[in-house]
Design an enzyme around this catalytic site. Structure first.
Site, PDB file in Angstrom:
ATOM      1  N   GLU A 221       0.831  -1.212   0.000  1.00 49.58           N
ATOM      2  CA  GLU A 221       0.000   0.000   0.000  1.00 49.58           C
ATOM      3  C   GLU A 221       0.860   1.255   0.000  1.00 49.58           C
ATOM      4  O   GLU A 221       0.534   2.231  -0.667  1.00 49.58           O
ATOM      5  CB  GLU A 221      -0.946   0.003   1.219  1.00 49.58           C
TER       6      GLU A 221
ATOM      7  N   TYR B 272      -6.322   6.504   4.454  1.00 45.52           N
ATOM      8  CA  TYR B 272      -6.438   5.497   3.400  1.00 45.52           C
ATOM      9  C   TYR B 272      -5.653   4.228   3.774  1.00 45.52           C
ATOM     10  O   TYR B 272      -6.186   3.111   3.731  1.00 45.52           O
ATOM     11  CB  TYR B 272      -5.949   6.014   2.025  1.00 45.52           C
TER      12      TYR B 272
ATOM     13  N   ASP C  43      -9.799   4.732  -2.202  1.00 43.57           N
ATOM     14  CA  ASP C  43      -8.665   5.198  -3.014  1.00 43.57           C
ATOM     15  C   ASP C  43      -9.236   5.957  -4.221  1.00 43.57           C
ATOM     16  O   ASP C  43     -10.462   6.085  -4.358  1.00 43.57           O
ATOM     17  CB  ASP C  43      -7.760   4.023  -3.436  1.00 43.57           C
TER      18      ASP C  43
ATOM     19  N   CYS D 256     -14.447   1.606 -14.967  1.00 43.22           N
ATOM     20  CA  CYS D 256     -14.946   2.950 -14.656  1.00 43.22           C
ATOM     21  C   CYS D 256     -13.751   3.923 -14.647  1.00 43.22           C
ATOM     22  O   CYS D 256     -13.450   4.577 -13.659  1.00 43.22           O
ATOM     23  CB  CYS D 256     -15.658   2.932 -13.303  1.00 43.22           C
TER      24      CYS D 256
ATOM     25  N   CYS E  63     -19.280   1.432 -19.625  1.00 39.15           N
ATOM     26  CA  CYS E  63     -20.505   1.149 -18.872  1.00 39.15           C
ATOM     27  C   CYS E  63     -21.231  -0.092 -19.395  1.00 39.15           C
ATOM     28  O   CYS E  63     -21.889  -0.792 -18.629  1.00 39.15           O
ATOM     29  CB  CYS E  63     -21.434   2.363 -18.911  1.00 39.15           C
TER      30      CYS E  63
ATOM     31  N   CYS F 221     -20.162  -2.992 -17.434  1.00 41.46           N
ATOM     32  CA  CYS F 221     -20.085  -2.802 -15.979  1.00 41.46           C
ATOM     33  C   CYS F 221     -21.201  -3.539 -15.230  1.00 41.46           C
ATOM     34  O   CYS F 221     -22.384  -3.410 -15.591  1.00 41.46           O
ATOM     35  CB  CYS F 221     -20.161  -1.312 -15.676  1.00 41.46           C
TER      36      CYS F 221
ATOM     37  N   CYS G   4     -26.640   2.360 -11.856  1.00 41.97           N
ATOM     38  CA  CYS G   4     -25.681   3.469 -11.743  1.00 41.97           C
ATOM     39  C   CYS G   4     -26.366   4.784 -12.123  1.00 41.97           C
ATOM     40  O   CYS G   4     -26.867   4.937 -13.231  1.00 41.97           O
ATOM     41  CB  CYS G   4     -24.481   3.219 -12.647  1.00 41.97           C
TER      42      CYS G   4
HETATM   43  S1  SF4 Z   1     -21.988   2.126 -15.151  1.00 42.57           S
HETATM   44 FE1  SF4 Z   1     -21.418   3.654 -13.615  1.00 42.57          FE
HETATM   45  S2  SF4 Z   1     -19.997   2.596 -12.280  1.00 42.57           S
HETATM   46 FE2  SF4 Z   1     -20.140   1.390 -14.154  1.00 42.57          FE
HETATM   47  S3  SF4 Z   1     -18.499   2.105 -15.505  1.00 42.57           S
HETATM   48 FE3  SF4 Z   1     -20.315   3.303 -15.995  1.00 42.57          FE
HETATM   49  S4  SF4 Z   1     -20.191   5.125 -14.737  1.00 42.57           S
HETATM   50 FE4  SF4 Z   1     -18.787   3.618 -13.864  1.00 42.57          FE
END
Ligand code: SF4
Length: 306
Positions: free
Chosen positions: A32, A112, A130, A179, A186, A189, A195
């Site tokens: 870290e 952190y 982070d 992201c 997205c 994701c 989201c």
């Molecule tokens: S859906 Fe939301 S969390 Fe996923 S990559 Fe896109 S902006 Fe990021």
């Protein structure tokens, strides 16, 4: 959402990183600290294994001399990190404390790092924030310029209290792999269905531009019997390391120059021959450069002279 996130992590997460495969708290702590300013690949392939080969335990690190620790840190920059690691090792030779509050009292351990040690090392139910995780949370919850407290509360709301370690690591990898600051993917994701920021993800990405400062530095070069005269530095940033002596530039003695970037500084470093050795010189042979406590700037300068 938590289940989908973990499923994605199981399949795509960076499980092979050596500090994710170990349960050794010191090794996790070291990773870290190294990862704070250095790219993952360089930490994984160079600095982490080399440092652990020299100081495999907190006790071994505690018993080392500061110069040895600084020399092993050479190239990583931000040498106060190495000095603080050493101080912490001396304070906790057997084990690092388990509580976030106790960890925060140790040199060089901020919120952190303390939360990362608690979550990744001790598997505690704690939020880790982070840069990557912050970006995911900001977008997922559509938070515009949130402060730390708001971010923390939002991250706590979605924290998986049964699998906090994997949950935090998954968010970290998601931020680093999908992201991303620019052009997040997205469509791939696992959080996309709920989201709130996916329509305009870049709106939630802070892009504070760093103001760079140009600076000229002039160093003197004095070589005798194939050894170069260096001096011990006193300033807090490079304290205990060896450097070339600073001089006033004399054009007729000019040797060479090069560019170097250090934090917000864009340096032009110029080297000049000097006729006398500096006060209290520390003589270093050119074949000792690799093992000496030198910053990457000094190593770069010496490489120009070989
Ligand atoms: S859906 Fe939301 S969390 Fe996923 S990559 Fe896109 S902006 Fe990021």
């Amino acid at each position: 959402m938590q289940k989908r996130l973990l499923k994605w992590y199981e399949k795509y997460g960076r499980h092979a990183l050596p500090w994710r495969k170990t349960t050794n708290i010191y090794h996790i702590y070291l990773s870290e600290i190294m990862l704070q300013q250095t790219q993952v690949n360089r930490v994984r392939d160079e600095y982490y294994p080399q440092f652990l080969a020299k100081f495999p335990t907190l006790k071994a690190l505690a018993e080392a001399k500061e110069e040895e620790v600084i020399a092993a840190w050479s190239g990583l920059g931000y040498y106060s990190r190495a000095r603080n690691l050493h101080k912490t090792a001396k304070l906790c030779q057997d084990a690092l404390p388990k509580s976030y509050e106790e960890l925060l009292k140790l040199p060089g351990i901020g919120s952190y790092t303390a939360s990362a040690i608690c979550a990744f090392g001790y598997h505690q139910n704690i939020v880790v924030l982070d840069t990557n995780i912050k970006r995911v949370i900001k977008r997922y919850c559509a938070l515009l310029n949130p402060n730390e407290k708001t971010l923390n509360q939002a991250a706590e709301k979605i924290l998986n209290d049964k699998e906090p370690r994997a949950h935090n690591l998954a968010l970290m990898d998601l931020g680093s792999m999908l992201c991303t600051p620019k052009n997040p993917q997205c469509s791939l994701c696992p959080l996309a269905s709920e989201c709130q920021g996916k329509e305009e993800p870049e709106l939630y990405t802070q892009t504070k531009k760093t103001a760079y400062e140009a600076m000229d530095l002039f160093f003197g070069v004095y070589i005798k019997d194939e050894k170069i005269a260096l001096v011990k530095t006193e300033g807090s940033m490079y304290k205990g390391m060896l450097a070339l002596p600073e001089v006033d530039p004399l054009e007729e003695n000019y040797i060479t120059s090069f560019k170097h970037a250090y934090t917000k500084y864009r340096l032009t470093v110029k080297l000049y021959r000097i006729d006398e050795a500096p006060k209290e010189p520390q003589w270093i042979a050119f074949d000792e450069i690799e093992s000496a406590p030198l910053s990457s700037l000094v190593k770069k300068a010496l490489a120009k002279l070989v």
